[in-house]
Design an enzyme around this catalytic site. Structure first.
Site, PDB file in Angstrom:
ATOM      1  N   GLU A   8       0.819  -1.218   0.000  1.00 38.39           N
ATOM      2  CA  GLU A   8       0.000   0.000   0.000  1.00 38.39           C
ATOM      3  C   GLU A   8       0.857   1.275   0.000  1.00 38.39           C
ATOM      4  O   GLU A   8       0.444   2.310   0.521  1.00 38.39           O
ATOM      5  CB  GLU A   8      -0.948  -0.003   1.217  1.00 38.39           C
ATOM      6  CG  GLU A   8      -1.946  -1.138   1.184  1.00 38.39           C
ATOM      7  CD  GLU A   8      -2.898  -1.137   2.371  1.00 38.39           C
ATOM      8  OE1 GLU A   8      -2.489  -0.671   3.459  1.00 38.39           O
ATOM      9  OE2 GLU A   8      -4.038  -1.588   2.225  1.00 38.39           O
ATOM     10  N   GLU A  11      -7.074  -7.392  -1.282  1.00 38.59           N
ATOM     11  CA  GLU A  11      -7.816  -7.259  -0.028  1.00 38.59           C
ATOM     12  C   GLU A  11      -9.256  -6.852  -0.298  1.00 38.59           C
ATOM     13  O   GLU A  11      -9.538  -5.690  -0.592  1.00 38.59           O
ATOM     14  CB  GLU A  11      -7.156  -6.215   0.898  1.00 38.59           C
ATOM     15  CG  GLU A  11      -5.804  -6.641   1.440  1.00 38.59           C
ATOM     16  CD  GLU A  11      -5.283  -5.711   2.522  1.00 38.59           C
ATOM     17  OE1 GLU A  11      -6.065  -4.847   2.995  1.00 38.59           O
ATOM     18  OE2 GLU A  11      -4.101  -5.840   2.892  1.00 38.59           O
TER      19      GLU A  11
END
Length: 820
Positions: free
Chosen positions: A184, A253
């Site tokens: 991320e 995710e």
């Protein structure tokens, strides 16, 4: 769901997953739309299970239930700070045995995705980075800082070599088909300026140099350097587009719920909405999807991050914190998984045509492969059903749903129509009336030896190296003027306790996410030397954001005394002495277990609502196999140990504030954790704490130790077991209703009505249309059994139906059954 046969699909799944992992090496590649395993395009449906958030004894059951739920892959992060708590001192034992966890995945015939990071976020303490790394000189996290790059290279290489030595990459015959570097970073990269791009290029070069024989991924990294595959995280990733058409669309995710802070209500995400997101993803050329989390587990010890993230990491996942099925989510998604696998060839090899019908909300996707077709009809309208005309036939799609039609004619699945059962769990009292021994934690002062001294206020992480939540700041002061003064402290710790001359003068905890605050308290100083002892407590270190490692913790000042005439004395540059932790704990060992400690056993003098008390008791092992929880009702805040295992921070006195999102729950519309489908508003944030049975002794005689920081009443503390007490379902005809008490026996039919019943589980009511034999049919099929099935396809078992002739709505069967 016309023509759908759950049992047939289950057999199909077992055959699909029986591929021989570990027998010979597999070639992992990709060719645009799909990931390829030995040249065959595959649909990958994965679920995150974090090995440190469960125990080794739980792993086989968790992985097996994930497989039964229709997963063919398990994903996990790798947690640097627990594997290397001190520089070059490694720990891969117990539930940190990463190799054993990957082999457990392999034993079930599943694939694995290894997200090394080594930054993980994960609501994990300090984002998974070790505190010693922060305390090194000239280190700047996630930049081209040479010291940081050297440490990241060392740890990443260590993990890769560990996997290679155990032959765990698919190229060696193991289960790992994808690996991740970084995590991320694209979400925060702009904050790092000109070093961001060189850093991410360095990460890619490091990954490639390790030659693992499977592709590398970078989530939330739109500019991931070749050959890294950029992937998506979020509640919805159907609109995500990879950086080019030559790489597969991967969703690392898919958030099945959300985490929870102390002071928050419990977030829930409906099964309908998760299924909608998954179906939309595969409608729009997705091929690899991972649930985050599939099993959340427990933040044992001090692993929860935040700050202020609770000990439970249930995440409303398909497998709950204790490893039990979270129904209907587990079952509703399982049906979708099995359908997608049955369409694997069409979805990965077929031609794809996407069309919007008048508005972006109404859409169709047609996959064609030879003579076979499958259609996805999507309705993103969050309020109304919409009608789509396809090849001259009208199809009505419920709001916020996707319908999947085999041969573009036969409805196989709709995301908004749940036919899986609902499980009702309850904590049942098992062991109560505990007899306590107790002792008082002494207030630290300068009489201690071997204290760290400094003429400044130090960052808590620097002094503790994150080995404890607690740090004492101690100094003395001989006032020019005495009498009544005010003590002011500016702190970035999360909790502060202040003592003057050994007397408690006040405590304060951060409120509403404001972790930097001012504490003040009236104090009375004597003539001569006075001692001031300030205890700073953290509740998990920050785990997310650019430069989150530089967020200060502890009492950084100013610390000052203010006279009534506003004259001030700043103590910040005094000589301060520092003491890490509490007297009862040293290097994770409870000194309180040693015989020289003074324990009091009088129940009459048991301290109630007193700060800094240690409580100790013994208890038997609860009978049976149900999960065990510790109910800490009426306690304040502290830490609990069972047989020396730290089961985590507790704070049952922290209540969920406000009522937003707790009044109603509607699956329709984009999910927002703070605004809908929440539970427990106004209740204790967390009252039950998971105690894995592997922490307990078979012969009983278990030890429970509590450190109570705020003050509470231990007399109502008890151990309970989590039991499945009831199952419910409300299913349209055309389905097969499979019911299971999961090893228990169905003892009583509390409600049964086939027709147009209303209400929800626990509050069903009969409608004006019903089969009079509803109860007897369900009783005959289910009573005395652990599992039963009622076929609502074709004519179905019900015969005496009255009052339904004029109804245009499909008939439904609603049942509520007690499990022994």
């Amino acid at each position: 769901m016309e023509g759908y046969n759950a049992k047939a699909f289950f057999v199909f799944t077992i055959v699909l997953f029986a591929t021989c992992l570990g027998c010979q090496s597999a070639q992992i590649s990709y060719d645009g739309r799909a990931l390829k395993i030995d040249g065959q395009r595959r649909i990958i449906i994965s679920g995150s299970i974090h090995y440190p958030r469960s125990t080794t004894e739980m792993w086989p059951s968790l992985i097996r239930q994930a497989k039964e739920g229709g997963l063919n892959t398990i994903e996990t992060y790798v947690f640097w700070n627990v594997h290397e708590p001190l520089r070059r001192q490694y720990d891969f034992g117990g539930n940190l045995d990463l190799v054993r966890f990957i082999k457990a995945i392999q034993d079930e015939g599943l694939y694995a995705i290894l997200r090394i990071g080594p930054y993980v976020c994960a609501e994990w303490n300090f984002g998974g980075f070790p505190a010693w790394l922060h305390n090194m000189q000239n280190v700047t996290f996630r930049t081209t800082s040479p010291a940081f790059l050297d440490e990241m290279r060392t740890f990443t290489t260590l993990i890769v070599e560990m996997m290679k030595n155990a032959n765990l990459f698919a190229s060696q015959g193991g289960p790992i088909i994808l690996a991740q570097i970084e995590n991320e970073y694209g979400d925060v990269a702009w904050n790092f300026g000109s070093v961001a791009r060189p850093y991410i290029q360095w990460c890619a070069q490091l990954a490639e140099s390790l030659s693992i024989g499977v592709p590398w991924i970078m989530c939330q990294q739109p500019d991931a350097p070749d050959p890294m595959i950029n992937t998506c995280n979020g509640f919805y990733c159907d609109q995500f587009k990879p950086k080019n058409d030559n790489i597969p669309k991967i969703w690392t995710e898919n958030w099945t719920g959300w985490f929870k802070d102390w002071g928050d209500a419990t977030p829930r995400r409906t099964a309908e909405d998760v299924a909608f997101a998954v179906a939309r993803f595969y409608q729009l050329n997705g091929t690899v999807m991972n649930y985050y989390m599939y099993h959340g587990g427990t933040n044992f010890g001090r692993t929860s991050g935040g700050p202020y993230i609770i000990t439970s990491y249930d995440y409303d996942a398909p497998l709950n914190e204790y490893g039990l099925l979270n129904q209907p989510k587990w079952g509703h998604l399982r049906q979708l998984h099995l359908l997608l696998y049955s369409l694997e060839k069409i979805l990965t090899y077929g031609d794809h045509k996407y069309q919007e019908h008048g508005t972006y909300m109404l859409s169709s996707s047609v996959y064609t492969y030879g003579p076979e077709r499958v259609c996805f009809f999507g309705n993103a309208n969050s309020n109304d059903a919409m009608t789509l005309t396809f090849e001259g036939i009208q199809y009505t799609i419920p709001p916020w749903s996707v319908s999947i039609y085999r041969d573009c004619r036969t409805l196989a699945y709709n995301t908004a129509q749940v036919s899986a059962q609902t499980n009702v769990l309850d904590a049942v009292e098992d062991i109560a009336g505990l007899k306590w021994r107790w002792t008082i934690e002494p207030i630290e002062n300068l009489a201690q030896k071997g204290l760290t001294l400094a003429t400044e206020l130090l960052d808590q992480k620097t002094v503790t190296n994150d080995t404890s939540d607690y740090l004492w700041y101690m100094t003395t002061y001989d006032p020019v003027w005495g009498g009544d003064l005010t003590l002011y402290v500016h702190t970035t710790g999360h909790v502060i306790h202040a003592f003057v001359n050994g007397i408690h003068v006040g405590s304060q905890a951060a409120q509403n996410g404001h972790f930097e605050f001012d504490f003040s308290s009236p104090v009375s100083l004597k003539h001569g030397m006075n001692s001031i002892s300030l205890l700073s407590a953290t509740v998990g270190l920050q785990n997310y954001g650019a430069f989150f490692d530089n967020v200060k913790n502890g009492i950084l000042g100013p610390v000052k005394l203010v006279a009534p005439n506003h004259e001030e004395k700043d103590l910040s540059k005094n000589t301060w002495a520092y003491k890490v932790g509490m007297g009862g704990i040293d290097q994770k060992q409870l000194y309180l277990n040693l015989p020289h400690q003074s324990w009091h056993s009088s129940q009459k003098s048991l301290p109630i609502n007193r700060m800094f008390v240690w409580y100790k008791t013994t208890f038997g092992t609860p009978s049976g196999l149900d999960p065990v929880v510790l109910n800490l009702q009426d306690l304040g805040k502290g830490t609990a140990w069972v047989n020396g295992h730290n089961i985590g921070r507790y704070w049952p006195s922290k209540f969920a504030a406000g009522q937003q999102g707790c009044q109603t729950c509607d699956y329709r519309g984009q999910y927002q954790p703070s605004q809908q489908c929440r539970r427990g508003c106004g209740n204790s944030t967390q009252q039950l704490y998971h105690v894995p049975r592997s922490f307990l002794r078979d012969e009983g005689n278990n030890d429970l130790v509590l450190f109570e920081e705020f003050g509470g009443d231990p007399r109502n503390v008890k151990f309970q077991t989590i039991k499945l007490v009831k199952i419910c379902a409300n299913v349209e005809e055309g389905n097969i209703l499979d019911l299971s008490c999961q090893g228990r026996v169905m003892t009583r039919i509390d409600f049964a009505s086939f027709g147009n019943p209303d209400g929800v589980c626990g509050a069903f009511t009969k409608g004006n249309c019903e089969a009079s034999d509803s109860l007897s049919v369900v009783q005959d099929a289910c009573i005395g059994k652990s599992r039963c099935s009622i076929d609502l396809t074709a004519k179905g078992p019900f015969r005496c139906i009255a009052g339904c002739e004029s109804s245009k709505e499909p008939r439904r069967l609603a049942v509520e059954i007690s499990c022994a």
